[in-house]
Structures are given as structure tokens and as C-alpha cells.
Scaffold this active site. Structure first.
Site, mmCIF file in Angstrom:
data_model
loop_
_atom_site.group_PDB
_atom_site.id
_atom_site.type_symbol
_atom_site.label_atom_id
_atom_site.label_comp_id
_atom_site.label_asym_id
_atom_site.label_seq_id
_atom_site.Cartn_x
_atom_site.Cartn_y
_atom_site.Cartn_z
ATOM 1 N N ASP A 483 -5.056 -4.962 2.191
ATOM 2 C CA ASP A 483 -4.566 -4.457 3.474
ATOM 3 C C ASP A 483 -5.530 -3.490 4.142
ATOM 4 O OD1 ASP A 483 -2.087 -5.658 3.855
ATOM 5 O OD2 ASP A 483 -1.092 -4.301 2.471
HETATM 6 C C1 BGC Z 1 -2.371 1.107 1.358
HETATM 7 C C2 BGC Z 1 -2.209 -0.321 0.890
HETATM 8 C C3 BGC Z 1 -0.928 -0.865 1.406
HETATM 9 C C4 BGC Z 1 -0.816 -0.674 2.913
HETATM 10 C C5 BGC Z 1 0.543 -1.150 3.375
HETATM 11 C C6 BGC Z 1 -2.240 1.180 2.856
HETATM 12 O O1 BGC Z 1 -2.322 2.507 3.276
HETATM 13 O O2 BGC Z 1 -3.616 1.612 0.936
HETATM 14 O O3 BGC Z 1 -2.232 -0.379 -0.518
HETATM 15 O O4 BGC Z 1 -0.824 -2.213 1.098
HETATM 16 O O5 BGC Z 1 -1.003 0.667 3.266
HETATM 17 O O6 BGC Z 1 0.875 -0.864 4.649
HETATM 18 C C1 NOJ Z 2 -0.138 -2.991 -1.506
HETATM 19 C C2 NOJ Z 2 0.551 -4.028 -0.703
HETATM 20 O O1 NOJ Z 2 1.913 -4.038 -1.026
HETATM 21 C C3 NOJ Z 2 -0.020 -5.390 -0.928
HETATM 22 O O2 NOJ Z 2 0.557 -6.285 -0.037
HETATM 23 C C4 NOJ Z 2 -1.513 -5.369 -0.789
HETATM 24 O O3 NOJ Z 2 -1.976 -6.643 -1.127
HETATM 25 C C5 NOJ Z 2 -2.162 -4.332 -1.657
HETATM 26 N N1 NOJ Z 2 -1.567 -3.055 -1.387
HETATM 27 C C6 NOJ Z 2 -3.663 -4.233 -1.457
HETATM 28 O O4 NOJ Z 2 -3.992 -3.639 -0.271
#
Ligand code: BGC
Ligand code: NOJ
Length: 811
Positions: A483
Site C-alpha cells: 500500500d
Molecule cells: C500502512 C500499510 C497499510 C495502509 C492501509 C499504511 O499507512 O503502512 O501497512 O496497508 O496504511 O491504509
Molecule cells: C496492510 C494492509 O492491510 C495490506 O492490505 C497491505 O497489503 C499491507 N499492509 C502492505 O502494505
């Protein structure tokens, strides 16, 4: 340093020091009603949706940590304490908190009174039960005062935390006998209320928080409790609570059980009122009557224990390594149920108001859950697919209560659609139920646009085909699995969300991770098409996959590893040419699992590079070298300090992709070494460093560049649970459902002599014994089913109800 111990027989983790390095929590409930409970009694409850139907209030990110919950207070002749240590924090003569499978038992003892609070949510029930057992352990008679406490949330948890100008005037309650009812907004648009009861006469109560507590006091010093005098307060607006007051007398050695019920009721609109302004309490009374005795409650506890014993009996291992056994047989499977239920919504790191069910998250969660309750997996797959758009793209998240896509987050995460192929094919392999493919499934929840579920899968596949970039590789969109790799975001405004902002059109940046994903699950799509006789469809899809493999080999190989992406400018991401972020884990994992370039040694080389660059004492970090400045063309990934989260943290979710790839190479020693590094049971001894629960995976462990490598964060709600379960059970222990039966093809450390697995599959039980006389890692030399030799390593499905013996010799 440890703060408790595993009790494998009872399937509990028993915490013996309340001052854990972080609140160590448990989840109660498996269906519609849920509670989070910490080892000191903190937490909250909700019905289905932690945002839209929050029953009890919780303040996130609170000071001190974990302040607020469902508490009990004892006033023993002026000496006030709580059985869970918090909130009063009076020293206890004895304390323990046993987190079990869907129940938690907190016991405290002080000055000759023992108080045990056992909390759980009975199956098929919209209520949490607290069985409170009080015992006089002293030699003299005891007379003391017991106060319960729960704080109501005004239903919509987000509104509750923001809209005080209104909410301080809306709260309404009723008290009748020993039951406190919460009916805020019941007279307008709500057909539901909540209640908190106890199965004994009360000598007083409170429903106005600040009258009970004293406006300037914290939960550790409520005036009513310390003065031993309930106020009998009636809440009108402000903050409604439910507190029962009971006077208890116990002879030496005597004990007494009380049953508290915190329940949720829905009534038909025409049935809301008993009389003007008085709510219809009969459904609440019926619910309370189901649990009005210890016998009834104990019977429900037994049902819950049987439910779990049955679920866990689907897969169990005897490996000779107790840590591995407790991960596989108990805690990893338990966490898979929790992630199935919660997706990424409610934990002590997720507020319950921000994220609902994730499209990619919930699809992946299913791979660790489908063997437990396949019917629920099926329903979930259909719910997820119903939020897909007609062009195959998808809402990134949806709300569990409404099952509708979340507009605020939107879509265009280009990995999302492909995960639907994974969950669906895993479901069919587990169950043999191909009928799911014919199910009529809407797009964007619009039934008039429904097609077969198979058509949804096809559109998932072609969504990638229709969205290729300049190198013939998949366009990344807002982001892929990571993400935080936001290649079209270009954000300069700190108030913009990296997830929802796309400042560039996004027709150049490409993802090698999605390329691997496409080849891996594209191959699954082809296999599925062949299974159902759609050979034309299969051949057409195969041609696209072949082209993708070529594109990856031509444009996605950096010499020693797979590139990660091409950015908005068409520049390489994750290449030796980059100064920082030269090598990333995701593309190694996915191109590796897809076997791209396996025959040319690319996968082996890429795994060797992972070992060299990314491995560290606590797991495999996400990328290297960590970013030390903000790269506007990369987005959120470069906002984190080095070693945290996506910026070179150990993102536990993706470590199993490497384990699995190692098993494809036959390198069982490496696969298991990676497995052990992040599996929580192996980290119990370093709980003071690891910080989070030793019985649940966490999303991230600080990486080698961090200030404190090895420190875990964000426990429970992470794809780490299901992926690690898949890695250990299906690839390392190697027992994996396929269309034509149960495949048994282990890849283990060469030092192992063997192991045993019991697997229930399509109604039959397989007792599998694997022996490893030549001390290899991989290779099935012989396999017998009930004594008869079988060619290959797939055991055909056996008659439901039968038990069979499978002997596997490696060599
Ligand atoms: C986090 C990710 C997460 C995303 C979801 C980010 O700030 O680092 O792990 O999946 O937010 O919105
Ligand atoms: C957490 C999110 O829930 C997931 O959708 C994502 O793939 C990982 N973070 C990596 O960013």
C-alpha cells in the site's frame, strides 16, 4: 523474558504478570457479536461492525495505554481493588489471565478474596457472558461490595468520538430489576438496544458516568466505588454507563458465582415499545433467561470448547517440536479465524472505525480459514466478489454491516482482483464444490448486473491483461500489495492520504509484484478452466500468461534478482542501479512462487539475493537499503523511518512467500529457518523485546535498520496469519488440497526424522506418517494408502466418514 506460559493441553496462554510489555489481548465471539479483551480487562464489544454497531466505548491511543473496558471493582472494608489489576492497580496477592480459544479467564486475589472473571460469547448468541466467581480464601467471614462497569458507546463509533455537541444530549437508559438498558436513539431510527444484567438482586446501580466516577477522576478512582456508595444515577445525555452494585457475604471457604450478561437486541419496528417511552424488554429477558444459572453457562462453555476441538481437528501435526505443534495446532489456526472475522477492522492497532473488510486482505485470509468452516468461506467469497466492478476492478474495502464497497477509499489497487482467483480456487480444492462458479454474483452490489462467479474470476484475470504498461507489465494503479509504494501519488501535502490520492494519470508505472501474482494465479485460472472443460478459455488465458513470463524475463530481471517496479518516469525501482531500495521482497516472492525463470536459475539466484540482502536475525526485511529520505515518486514507503513498516521493516506477511519459494527449490532448511524466525511461539523468551503477544503473529517486526530491531507492532490483524499457516502446513509439512485429492509433498529441514499429520478432507480423515530415513529435505520416494502403493504424491479423496492411513517415505 517471559510474562506467562503456554498451556497446550488447555489451549491457553496464561499471563502471570499483568504488566505485559503491551496489552496482550484476546478475541471473544466467532459469528456476529465480538469483544476484544486485554489481559487487564480492557477492550470493547460490538455487533458485526466495529464502526456502525459499537456497543461499548473505547478510547484509542489512550493514556495510560488500554484505559477503559469492562471492569469489576471490589471494596473490601475500604480496600479497593480489581481482579484484572487495572484499573485500580492495587497490588494483587495472585494474578493470572488465561487467554483461551474464544474465552478469557482473569483471576485476582487480595486479602483473602479471590475473584475470577470468565468472559465468552456463547455460540449463536448476541451477548457476552461474564461468569464472576468470588471466593473467600481467608479464615474469617468476608463482607464486601462489588461494582461492575461498562461504558456505552453511542453506536456509531466514529460519530461517538467526534460529535459531542449532539451526543452529550442524546444518551438514554432504563433500569429494571437487575438490568440496565441502553436505548440511545431508540425512539428515532434505531431498532436495537443493548443491556447489561446480573442474575442476582442488586443493591444499587449507576448509569451516569460522571456521577458514578466524579467528573475529574479516572477509572482507577471512581467515587462511588471508593466511598462504597452507588449513586443510583440515571443518565440523561452525557455518558451513559452500566454499573451494578452488589453486597456480598462469604463464610470462610465459601464461594459464589454471579452471571453478568451484556447483550444486544434487535426488535421489529412495530414491536419496539412496551408502552410509551418504555422499550420492549421481552427479547432481552428471553436472552437473559438462557444464561441465568451456572449450569446453563457451563453447558455453553462446553459447546464452545467442542466447537474449537472440532475446528482444530481438521489439521494437526505431531512434529516433536512443541513450539511448532502449538503454532500449527492451536494458535495460528485460531488467529486465522480472527482475521477471517475481523479482516483489518478492530484490534489494539486498528481503531475499528477506519478500515472494514479489505478486498485483498479478506481473500488472502481465506487461505488459512477455508478448511475450518468452508460454508462461511463460500459466503465470504461471494460477499467480496459482490463489491467488484464490471471491469474487474474492485472496491478496496467494504463495511461488514452493509456489505457495501467503501466509496471513501475507492479502488484502483491493481492487485486486488487477482486475489479472488486464489480464494476461490483454494475453496474448490478444499471442498470439491464447483457450484460456486455458477453462483450469480452482482457487481457493485447491483443484482441487475449479476453474472456467474466464474465470469467474475475471468474479469479479475482480464483486468490485468487490459491494464498493461509500456513494458507489457501490469500497471500498478494506486498501489499493489504494498500500500505504500505509491508510484502515481506525488504528494506534497501532508494532509493528503497516500492511499486515496492519485495526482498522476498512472498509465506508466508498472509492478513486477503484480506480474508474478498474475502468472501464479493466472496459472490457477487456467487450471480451473481445464478442470471444468473450458479448454478454449484456458488456451486464451495461457497465451497472456506466456507473454507476461516473457515480459518479466525481458524487462523484470535485474541480474541477481527481480526488479520491483517501473516508476512514473519509467525508471527502475528495486534495481542495483538505485541508490536506496535496490532489492524488494515482494517481487522475489511472487515471481518466485510463480516459478518465473525457474528453469534458468533465476528463482534460485533471487532467493540467494534475499538471503544476502534482506535476511536478518528477526526475519526478512522488506527492502534494502532502507530509504533515508522522502522520494516523492515512491510515496508513503519512504515516509517511514528506516527499519519500520514498509520501509525495510520485517513485514511478516511477505516472509512466507519466501518460505514457499524456498520449498519449490527444495531448500527445506532455509524455509524452516525463516519460519521459526517470525513465528511468535519461538519468540516467547524475548517477549520483553518483541513486546506483542507470543501467541499471535504481528504485522511488523522492526528491521535491522531500526532503532530497536526485533520489536514487534500491530499484532493480530494481518495476512501473516493465513500465509504462514499455508507456508508451514501446505508447503513445509506439505499437505495441500488439490482438485484431484490431497497432495502430500513435504519440504522439511534435512535433520528431521519425520512427522505425523492428521488431516480431515472432504469428510474423510487421513492419518499421515512421513519418514525421512535418508535425511533429505524433499522428494517423495514412496507413498502408500492403507498399505497400497500410489504413484506420485496425490491421495485421491476417500469416502466421507472413513479413516485412512497414508505412509510417506522421503528420499
Ligand atoms: C500502512 C500499510 C497499510 C495502509 C492501509 C499504511 O499507512 O503502512 O501497512 O496497508 O496504511 O491504509
Ligand atoms: C496492510 C494492509 O492491510 C495490506 O492490505 C497491505 O497489503 C499491507 N499492509 C502492505 O502494505
Amino acid at each position: 523474558m517471559k510474562f506467562g506460559h503456554f498451556d497446550d493441553k488447555a489451549r491457553e496462554y496464561v499471563i502471570t504478570d499483568p504488566k505485559t510489555p503491551y496489552p496482550w489481548i484476546n478475541y471473544l465471539g466467532n459469528e456476529d457479536f465480538f469483544s476484544l479483551v486485554s489481559n487487564t480487562g480492557g477492550g470493547y464489544s460490538f455487533y458485526k461492525d466495529a464502526k456502525f454497531r459499537r456497543l461499548t466505548r473505547y478510547r484509542y491511543n489512550n493514556v495510560p495505554v488500554d484505559n477503559g473496558g469492562k471492569y469489576f471493582y471490589i471494596n473490601d472494608g475500604g480496600d479497593v481493588w480489581s481482579p484484572g489489576w487495572k484499573p485500580v492497580k492495587a497490588e494483587l496477592d495472585a494474578y493470572s489471565c488465561a487467554h483461551g480459544l474464544s474465552y478469557t479467564r482473569i483471576t485476582g486475589e487480595r486479602n483473602g478474596i479471590q475473584a475470577e472473571v470468565l468472559s465468552f460469547i456463547p455460540l449463536g448468541t448476541w451477548a457476552e457472558i461474564q461468569k464472576v466467581s468470588l471466593k473467600n480464601t481467608s479464615g474469617a467471614a468476608k463482607k464486601f461490595k462489588l461494582f461492575s462497569f461498562a461504558e456505552w458507546c453511542l453506536w456509531n463509533a466514529e460519530d461517538d468520538m467526534t460529535n459531542f455537541q449532539r451526543n452529550f444530549s442524546t444518551g438514554e437508559v432504563e433500569v429494571e430489576d437487575s438490568v440496565i438498558y441502553h436505548k440511545t436513539e431508540f425512539k428515532e431510527r434505531r431498532n436495537h438496544y443493548a443491556f447489561y444484567s446480573v442474575n442476582a438482586p442488586i443493591q444499587g446501580f449507576d448509569t451516569d458516568r460522571d456521577k458514578w466516577k466524579g467528573l475529574y477522576n479516572d477509572f482507577d478512582k471512581p467515587d462511588a466505588v471508593f466511598e462504597g456508595e452507588p449513586r443510583n444515577s440515571e443518565a440523561h445525555g452525557w455518558s451513559p454507563i452500566a454499573s451494578h452494585y452488589l453486597e456480598v457475604e462469604l463464610a470462610p471457604g465459601e464461594s459464589k458465582d454471579l452471571i453478568f450478561v451484556l447483550g444486544y437486541i434487535e426488535v421489529a419496528p412495530e414491536n419496539k415499545w412496551e408502552s410509551k417511552g418504555v422499550i420492549n424488554k421481552s427479547p432481552a429477558k428471553e436472552l437473559i433467561a438462557r444464561f441465568d444459572s451456572v449450569e446453563k453457562v457451563d453447558a455453553e462453555l462446553t459447546k464452545l470448547a467442542d466447537y474449537w476441538a472440532n475446528l482444530l481437528s481438521t489439521y494437526s501435526v505431531e512434529s516433536g517440536d512443541e513450539k511448532l505443534d502449538r503454532m500449527v495446532n492451536i494458535w495460528n489456526q485460531y488467529q486465522c479465524m480472527v482475521t477471517f472475522n475481523m479482516s483489518r477492522s478492530a484490534s489494539f492497532f486498528e481503531s475499528g472505525i477506519g478500515r472494514g473488510m479489505g478486498f485483498r486482505d479478506s481473500n488472502q485470509d481465506l487461505i488459512g480459514f477455508v478448511h475450518q468452516v468452508p460454508e462461511r468461506a463460500r459466503e465470504r467469497i461471494i460477499d467480496i466478489a459482490s463489491t467488484q466492478f464490471e471491469d474487474g476492478s474492485a472496491y478496496h474495502q467494504y463495511q461488514p454491516l452493509t456489505k457495501r464497497g467503501n466509496n471513501a477509499i475507492g479502488g484502483n489497487f491493481n492487485d486486488d482482483p487477482l486475489w479472488l482467483i486464489l480464494s476461490t480456487t483454494d475453496y474448490i480444492k478444499e471442498t470439491g464444490d464447483f457450484s460456486i462458479l455458477e453462483e450469480q454474483v452482482p457487481y457493485d452490489n447491483d443484482a441487475s448486473k449479476a453474472t456467474s462467479h466464474f465470469e467474475h474470476l475471468k474479469r479479475s484475470f482480464y483486468h490485468t491483461v487490459n491494464n498493461l504498461g509500456p513494458h507489457g507489465l501490469p500497471l500498478i494503479g494506486r498501489a499493489d500489495w504494498n500500500d505504500c509504494l505509491n508510484l502515481n501519488c506525488f504528494s506534497e501535502d501532508p494532509n493528503e492520504s497516500f492511499q486515496t490520492t492519485g495526482n498522476k494519470t498512472g498509465r506508466t508505472a508498472e509492478s513486477l509484484m503484480i506480474a508474478g501474482l498474475f502468472v501464479l494465479y493466472g496459472n490457477e485460472f487456467v487450471k480451473l478452466c481445464r478442470e471444468i472443460g473450458q479448454d478454449g478459455e484456458a488456451a486464451e488465458a495461457q497465451a497472456h500468461i506466456d507473454q507476461m513470463v516473457e515480459a518479466v524475463k525481458k524487462h523484470g530481471w535485474d541480474g541477481e534478482w527481480f526488479l520491483r517496479a517501473y516508476d512514473y518516469y519509467g525508471k527502475k525501482v528495486g534495481s542495483k542501479e538505485n541508490e536506496e531500495g535496490k532489492i524488494f521482497i515482494e517481487s522475489q516472492g511472487f515471481c518466485g512462487m510463480a516459478g518465473i525463470g525457474l528453469e534458468d536459475g533465476l528463482v534460485e539466484k533471487s532467493m540467494d539475493s534475499v538471503k544476502e540482502w534482506l535476511d536478518c536475525d528477526y526475519g526478512i526485511v522488506l527492502q534494502q537499503p532502507a530509504f533515508t529520505k522522502y522520494y516523492i515518486e515512491y510515496g508513503e514507503i519512504s515516509t517511514y523511518p528506516a527499519g519500520y513498516k514498509e520501509n525495510a521493516g520485517i513485514f511478516c506477511h511477505n516472509n512466507p512467500w519466501i518460505m514457499i519459494t524456498e520449498t519449490l527449490l527444495g531448500r527445506g532448511d532455509k524455509a524452516f529457518e525463516y519460519y521459526r524466525k517470525i513465528a511468535p511461539a519461538y519468540l516467547e523468551e524475548i517477549s520483553d523485546l518483541h513486546k506483542v503477544e507470543p501467541y499471535a503473529y504481528c504485522q511488523m517486526i522492526a528491521g535491522k535498520d531500526a532503532y530497536l530491531p526485533g520489536e514487534g507492532k500491530n499484532s493480530w490483524l494481518t495476512g501473516t496469519a493465513s500465509w504462514n499457516f499455508a507456508a508451514i502446513t501446505q508447503y513445509i509439512l506439505g499437505v495441500k488440497p488439490d482438485y484431484s485429492g490431497l497432495a502430500i509433498n513435504p519440504c522439511i529441514p534435512s535433520s528431521w526424522d519425520g512427522f505425523k499429520v492428521t488431516r480431515k478432507y472432504r469428510g474423510a480423515t487421513y492419518n499421515i506418517t512421513v519418514t525421512n530415513p535418508s535425511h533429505v529435505s524433499k522428494g517423495v520416494k514412496s507413498l502408500t494408502l492403507n498399505g497400497n502403493a500410489i504413484d506420485g504424491y496425490i491421495v485421491p479423496p476417500q469416502q466421507a466418514g472413513t479413516v485412512c492411513n497414508v505412509e510417506v517415505t522421503l528420499g
